[in-house]
Design a protein around this motif. Structure first.
Motif, mmCIF file in Angstrom:
data_model
loop_
_atom_site.group_PDB
_atom_site.id
_atom_site.type_symbol
_atom_site.label_atom_id
_atom_site.label_comp_id
_atom_site.label_asym_id
_atom_site.label_seq_id
_atom_site.Cartn_x
_atom_site.Cartn_y
_atom_site.Cartn_z
ATOM 1 N N GLY A 1 47.718 28.165 -28.458
ATOM 2 C CA GLY A 1 46.877 29.055 -27.650
ATOM 3 C C GLY A 1 45.541 29.332 -28.319
ATOM 4 N N ARG A 2 45.576 29.545 -29.619
ATOM 5 C CA ARG A 2 44.324 29.778 -30.348
ATOM 6 C C ARG A 2 43.469 28.512 -30.378
ATOM 7 N N GLY B 1 41.749 27.910 -27.253
ATOM 8 C CA GLY B 1 40.611 28.822 -27.163
ATOM 9 C C GLY B 1 39.343 28.251 -27.774
ATOM 10 N N VAL B 2 39.495 27.243 -28.631
ATOM 11 C CA VAL B 2 38.336 26.570 -29.207
ATOM 12 C C VAL B 2 37.733 25.613 -28.189
ATOM 13 N N ASP C 1 38.765 25.101 -24.641
ATOM 14 C CA ASP C 1 38.702 25.455 -23.224
ATOM 15 C C ASP C 1 37.397 26.125 -22.791
ATOM 16 N N PRO C 2 36.843 27.070 -23.558
ATOM 17 C CA PRO C 2 35.609 27.709 -23.087
ATOM 18 C C PRO C 2 34.500 26.700 -22.789
#
Length: 162
Positions: free
Chosen positions: A20-21, A24-25, A27-28
């Motif tokens: 998940g973290r 987060g790198v 996906d944005p």
């Protein structure tokens, strides 16, 4: 035996948290481009499918997305209207319609890839070759098992088989 399951369950939870973290790198970046272009996830999946399998039959697009042909037609209609894909009748079977990326559609794919690759390269450049091999092996294991379970479609897809 429950000790192993507890350790395994704990390890899986740690993997999920780290995944998940990590997502987060990446996906944005992707989401930013998608939003700028006004594309849905289904539309993007079609673009990537067509990039991997140019001239994919319309029915295969529906099968790949796991939607009814009428739903796929709506997705394709929007992509045609936006100038990202084009339809062509199959020369050998006039009932079959094949879908192709336009130059603009290819530009969209390239823009998304360029932005994503820049972030990924920046991060991965700091790993040793051994660490990169471990990461590669892990992703290969993950995708292979997901394909085996039918959770992930094989890539690149063979549009003639779908």
């Amino acid at each position: 035996m429950s000790e192993i399951n507890t350790q395994t369950d704990s390890l899986i939870e740690n993997i999920l948290n780290n995944y998940g973290r990590a997502a987060g790198v990446f996906d944005p970046n992707r989401l930013e481009v998608w939003e700028e272009l006004g594309l849905t996830m289904s539309q993007l999946r079609v673009l990537y499918l067509l990039q991997a399998g140019p001239g994919t039959p319309a029915g295969a697009v529906a099968a790949y997305l796991k939607v009814r042909p009428s739903t796929a037609t709506g997705i394709i209609d929007r992509l045609v209207r936006d100038g990202l894909v084009r339809r062509e009748r199959d020369d050998l079977d006039r009932r079959r319609v094949r879908i192709w990326l336009t130059d603009q559609g290819m530009k969209v794919i390239n823009e998304i890839r360029t932005r994503n690759r820049a972030v990924i390269w920046k991060i991965f450049r700091n790993f040793s070759e051994q660490e990169l091999q471990e990461i590669n092996r892990t992703f290969a294991l993950l995708t292979s098992e997901a394909e085996r379970q039918g959770v992930l479609a094989p890539w690149p897809p063979d549009p003639e088989v779908m």
